[in-house]
Enzyme design. Structure first.
Site, PDB file in Angstrom:
ATOM      1  N   ARG A 296       0.829  -1.200   0.000  1.00  0.00           N
ATOM      2  CA  ARG A 296       0.000   0.000   0.000  1.00  0.00           C
ATOM      3  C   ARG A 296       0.861   1.246   0.000  1.00  0.00           C
ATOM      4  NH1 ARG A 296      -1.669   0.741   4.401  1.00  0.00           N
ATOM      5  NH2 ARG A 296      -1.155  -1.211   5.429  1.00  0.00           N
TER       6      ARG A 296
ATOM      7  N   ARG B 269       1.700 -12.149  -1.133  1.00  0.00           N
ATOM      8  CA  ARG B 269       0.433 -12.558  -0.513  1.00  0.00           C
ATOM      9  C   ARG B 269      -0.275 -13.660  -1.300  1.00  0.00           C
ATOM     10  NH1 ARG B 269      -1.822  -8.864   3.790  1.00  0.00           N
ATOM     11  NH2 ARG B 269      -0.085  -7.498   4.188  1.00  0.00           N
TER      12      ARG B 269
ATOM     13  N   TYR C  70      -1.914  -3.096  -7.052  1.00  0.00           N
ATOM     14  CA  TYR C  70      -1.636  -3.971  -5.917  1.00  0.00           C
ATOM     15  C   TYR C  70      -2.671  -3.912  -4.784  1.00  0.00           C
ATOM     16  CZ  TYR C  70       0.690  -6.543  -2.318  1.00  0.00           C
ATOM     17  OH  TYR C  70       0.973  -7.486  -1.370  1.00  0.00           O
TER      18      TYR C  70
ATOM     19  N   ASN D  33      -0.795 -18.935  21.332  1.00  0.00           N
ATOM     20  CA  ASN D  33      -1.484 -17.719  21.783  1.00  0.00           C
ATOM     21  C   ASN D  33      -2.845 -18.030  22.410  1.00  0.00           C
ATOM     22  OD1 ASN D  33       0.643 -16.118  20.922  1.00  0.00           O
ATOM     23  ND2 ASN D  33      -0.227 -15.803  18.881  1.00  0.00           N
TER      24      ASN D  33
ATOM     25  N   LYS E 273      -2.873 -10.971  12.531  1.00  0.00           N
ATOM     26  CA  LYS E 273      -4.326 -11.188  12.540  1.00  0.00           C
ATOM     27  C   LYS E 273      -4.698 -12.507  11.843  1.00  0.00           C
ATOM     28  CE  LYS E 273      -5.371  -7.223  10.657  1.00  0.00           C
ATOM     29  NZ  LYS E 273      -3.991  -6.750  10.581  1.00  0.00           N
ATOM     30  N   THR E 274      -4.160 -12.711  10.626  1.00  0.00           N
ATOM     31  CA  THR E 274      -4.511 -13.932   9.883  1.00  0.00           C
ATOM     32  C   THR E 274      -4.156 -15.157  10.711  1.00  0.00           C
ATOM     33  OG1 THR E 274      -4.112 -12.774   7.813  1.00  0.00           O
ATOM     34  CG2 THR E 274      -4.152 -15.180   7.717  1.00  0.00           C
ATOM     35  N   ASN E 275      -2.979 -15.114  11.327  1.00  0.00           N
ATOM     36  CA  ASN E 275      -2.528 -16.262  12.114  1.00  0.00           C
ATOM     37  C   ASN E 275      -3.425 -16.521  13.313  1.00  0.00           C
ATOM     38  OD1 ASN E 275       0.381 -17.466  11.348  1.00  0.00           O
ATOM     39  ND2 ASN E 275       0.171 -15.371  10.615  1.00  0.00           N
TER      40      ASN E 275
ATOM     41  N   HIS F 103     -10.139  -2.478  11.736  1.00  0.00           N
ATOM     42  CA  HIS F 103      -9.093  -3.348  11.160  1.00  0.00           C
ATOM     43  C   HIS F 103      -8.878  -4.518  12.129  1.00  0.00           C
ATOM     44  CE1 HIS F 103      -4.685  -3.548   9.434  1.00  0.00           C
ATOM     45  NE2 HIS F 103      -5.486  -4.357   8.794  1.00  0.00           N
TER      46      HIS F 103
ATOM     47  N   LYS G 275      -9.644  -2.095   1.867  1.00  0.00           N
ATOM     48  CA  LYS G 275      -9.280  -0.993   2.767  1.00  0.00           C
ATOM     49  C   LYS G 275     -10.037   0.291   2.423  1.00  0.00           C
ATOM     50  CE  LYS G 275      -6.246  -3.709   4.561  1.00  0.00           C
ATOM     51  NZ  LYS G 275      -6.121  -4.141   5.936  1.00  0.00           N
TER      52      LYS G 275
ATOM     53  N   ASP H 103      -9.299  -9.742   8.835  1.00  0.00           N
ATOM     54  CA  ASP H 103      -8.755  -8.403   8.576  1.00  0.00           C
ATOM     55  C   ASP H 103      -9.712  -7.265   8.915  1.00  0.00           C
ATOM     56  OD1 ASP H 103      -6.395  -7.028   7.559  1.00  0.00           O
ATOM     57  OD2 ASP H 103      -7.619  -6.405   5.864  1.00  0.00           O
TER      58      ASP H 103
ATOM     59  N   SER I 159      -0.934  -3.909  10.305  1.00  0.00           N
ATOM     60  CA  SER I 159      -0.674  -4.778   9.156  1.00  0.00           C
ATOM     61  C   SER I 159       0.547  -5.677   9.393  1.00  0.00           C
ATOM     62  CB  SER I 159      -0.428  -3.916   7.920  1.00  0.00           C
ATOM     63  OG  SER I 159      -1.565  -3.121   7.679  1.00  0.00           O
ATOM     64  N   ALA I 160       0.404  -6.932   9.001  1.00  0.00           N
ATOM     65  CA  ALA I 160       1.461  -7.942   9.142  1.00  0.00           C
ATOM     66  C   ALA I 160       1.903  -8.134  10.590  1.00  0.00           C
ATOM     67  CB  ALA I 160       2.641  -7.616   8.230  1.00  0.00           C
ATOM     68  N   CYS I 161       0.954  -8.059  11.521  1.00  0.00           N
ATOM     69  CA  CYS I 161       1.266  -8.280  12.935  1.00  0.00           C
ATOM     70  C   CYS I 161       0.474  -9.434  13.533  1.00  0.00           C
ATOM     71  CB  CYS I 161       1.026  -7.002  13.730  1.00  0.00           C
ATOM     72  SG  CYS I 161       2.264  -5.753  13.394  1.00  0.00           S
TER      73      CYS I 161
ATOM     74  N   ARG J 181       3.581  -4.966  17.492  1.00  0.00           N
ATOM     75  CA  ARG J 181       4.867  -5.623  17.461  1.00  0.00           C
ATOM     76  C   ARG J 181       5.803  -4.794  18.304  1.00  0.00           C
ATOM     77  NH1 ARG J 181       7.080  -9.084  13.284  1.00  0.00           N
ATOM     78  NH2 ARG J 181       5.122  -9.463  12.197  1.00  0.00           N
TER      79      ARG J 181
END
Ligand code: GTP
Ligand code: SPV
Ligand code: MN
Length: 593
Positions: free
Chosen positions: A72, A378, A200, A505, A255-257, A229, A209, A280, A251-253, A409
């Site tokens: 982004r 991604r 992208y 977690n 959530k998906t996991n 978010h 977003k 997300d 972002s990239a911290c 993070r």
């Protein structure tokens, strides 16, 4: 092509945009399987997509975006409102007049020899009163095929829109993919988005977003609900009851996991199971029971590939085995894909995300390792393929939220978990999230920045008003979710993570739920309630002695510096910052002594 709708506003707008961009033809996307096949074939024939190994990855495609267009572009993202103050210090601002002028200049005639696709889409189940309809116009098949996965699209949406329905106008054009002619513009007062010069992810898939966060947050404030978010997950407890948690991490911290975690053996034995609702975005509102209810407006995952493997995220690995699109990962000679931290052996050779031959150990002129996959590469995959998908996905009512988690993070300072004293304190904890920057946004990776509620890049209006909105929602909620802060990323002196993270977690989430049900006591500290170490189940974990205590420690000296920094940060909002936030800031100072 004759428009498959009688919606006059929509037809007029499509005509107006076609007149501006001059495509060779206009194609209305119906959402059918035949159409999907046709578009895939066309994209493969032009090289926009590559077919992957149909035995190992059936229905999957590979895409490489322009090397200058892989994340982004926050510095090129603008909120265009009549008054600058509406956008606030958290956003780039441009007047609507200038925004339209600049975007039109770039788009004018840019679709010659191209096709303009019209994608009607619904964020949220089609027909739900909580859903929002958008129509994206684009000259990118890649965008059409991604939107097909990420949202509900096609004729069913047009049917629901009807002859007079309203929709968010989402105009997208690749133009020259030139970074100097790239703009992501939001016109909340017109319910419109214009994105030019990028192909992208968050820049180009405008339902995500741009609509579901920036425009939706603006609408949410006006209409009394929230666009966040956040991931949403259900935790099925040993007694069979499912409780839902929403969590905001930048972002990239993670959530998906977290959204699709697999319980560690000891908790599985106790009877825990996880149900994924979203990874997300969460839209939340107060329901008739006085509680907070959430839906995931998306239909797919646009997830970070690097680090995804059968150990860290087995459910994601299973989700992306078919009907998925891989962007900016590495391509192996057997037409399968690879990335740093993927399953299996490191390939002896591959084509990297830039399209160059790659071998392990390669370095650039400055001696830095050359990556096979871009760190923000991604996968796009349908949520229905996720083994842990929640049975409540399609329910218009969504799920009731018991707890909200904020996190970031942070190598130091923030403990593994703590609970806020009450709603307003929780809002303060969210408003002061700080996180090291990741590859999901252009800029310097690793730099710590404040990212309130993980919404800094996504809040479509002045953040002072956004904080006030959170406080107002709290006043209206009769059953308030408890608010917590988590940090999976504390490191030791050598930079190694202190906490194993991922599936483990759940041990922290178990404590969170126990607190929600008032089953365990906690230690009151200056920053909030911390767990008594005995209340975190560490069976089978083999944490080195002292680690949990370290993870649960609060360094008052460091926190005083942190509070100082909060104060400096909030000053940028001037007199519009809610009194309740200042009050929490002063209370924290007093508690820290
Ligand atoms: P966006 O899609 O950008 O909004 O990101 P996200 O919050 O969904 O991030 P995601 O879950 O994809 O995680 C990004 C990175 O964090 C990956 O490289 C993961 O391997 C890593 N990660 C996720 N969870 C954990 C964790 O619990 N511990 C550690 N150490 N790393 C994690
Ligand atoms: C993020 O950056 O938070 C994402 C990826 O989820 S993108 O859709 O590109 O914004
Ligand atoms: Mn995100």
């Amino acid at each position: 092509m004759k428009p498959p709708t009688s919606n006059k506003k929509l037809i007029a707008w499509v005509n107006e945009m076609a007149k501006l961009a001059h495509p060779d033809k206009v194609v209305w996307i119906d959402g059918s399987e035949e159409e999907k096949k046709r578009l895939e074939e066309e994209a493969v024939s032009t090289g926009e997509l590559q077919d992957l190994n149909s035995k190992k990855l059936p229905g999957c495609f590979y895409h490489r975006s322009d090397p200058s267009d892989v994340a982004r572009s926050e510095n090129l993202t603008f909120i265009c409102t009549r008054h600058k103050n509406e956008a606030g210090p958290n956003n780039n601002w441009m007047s609507p007049k200038e925004g339209y002028r600049k975007a039109k200049e770039i788009l004018s005639g840019s679709m010659k020899k191209r096709t303009l696709y019209v994608i009607p889409f619904s964020m949220g189940p089609v027909g739900s009163s909580f859903s929002k309809i958008g129509v994206e116009l684009t000259d990118s098949i890649y965008v059409v095929l991604n939107m097909r996965i990420m949202a509900r699209i096609g004729n069913s949406v047009l049917d629901h829109l009807g002859p007079t329905g309203n929709f968010t106008k989402c105009m997208h054009g690749k133009a020259d993919l030139d970074i100097n002619k790239r703009l992501i513009l939001h016109f909340p007062e017109d319910n419109a988005i214009w994105s030019v010069g990028s192909g992208y992810g968050g820049n180009a898939l405008l339902g995500k977003k741009c609509l579901a966060l920036r425009i939706a947050s603006f609408l949410g404030r006006k209409e009394g609900w929230m666009a966040e978010h956040m991931l949403i997950l259900g935790i099925e407890k040993p007694n069979g009851q499912i409780q839902y948690i929403a969590a905001a991490f930048p972002s990239a911290c993670g959530k998906t996991n977290l959204a699709m975690l697999v319980p560690p053996e000891s908790l599985k034995k106790k009877g825990y199971r996880i149900w994924t609702v979203g990874d997300d975005i969460a839209w939340m509102r107060i329901d008739s029971d006085g509680g907070l209810w959430a839906i995931n407006p998306e239909a797919g995952f646009f997830g970070v590939a690097p680090g995804t493997n059968s150990k860290s995220n087995p459910n994601a690995v299973r989700t992306i085995q078919k009907n998925s699109i891989y962007t900016n990962v590495a391509l192996k000679s057997d037409m399968t894909v690879w990335w740093e931290g993927a399953d299996g052996e490191i390939p002896k050779e591959a084509i990297n995300w830039k399209g160059n031959p790659w071998k392990p150990g390669m370095v650039d002129e400055s001696g830095n390792p050359i990556r096979a996959a871009h760190p923000n590469s991604r996968f796009t995959a349908p949520i229905t393929q996720c083994p842990s998908i929640s049975f409540r996905m399609e329910q218009h009512h969504g799920v009731p939220i018991s707890a909200i988690l904020f996190g970031g993070r942070r190598a130091r300072l923030a403990p593994l978990v703590y609970e806020s004293f009450d709603w307003n304190h929780g809002v303060y904890v969210g408003a002061t999230i700080a996180s090291e920057k990741t590859a999901a946004q252009e800029g310097v990776v690793g730099e710590v920045r404040r990212d309130p509620m993980a919404m800094l890049p996504f809040c479509g209006y002045n953040m002072s008003n956004y904080f006030q909105h959170w406080i107002d929602i709290g006043k209206r909620l009769e059953k308030k979710p408890k608010i917590f802060h988590v940090n999976w990323f504390r490191t030791d002196k050598n930079g190694n993570f202190l906490w194993p993270g991922f599936g483990e977690n759940l041990r922290v989430l178990e404590w969170v739920l126990n607190r929600c049900e008032e089953k365990v006591s906690a230690q009151k500290t200056a920053i909030g309630y911390l767990p008594n170490p005995k209340d975190i189940d560490t069976t089978g974990l083999n944490l080195p002695k002292g680690t949990l205590n370290e993870l649960l420690s609060v360094d008052i000296h460091e926190w005083r510096k942190e509070q100082d920094d909060h104060e400096k940060y909030f000053k940028q909002f001037g007199s519009s910052l809610p009194q309740a936030i200042w009050r929490e800031c002063h209370l924290l100072k007093r508690r820290l002594g």
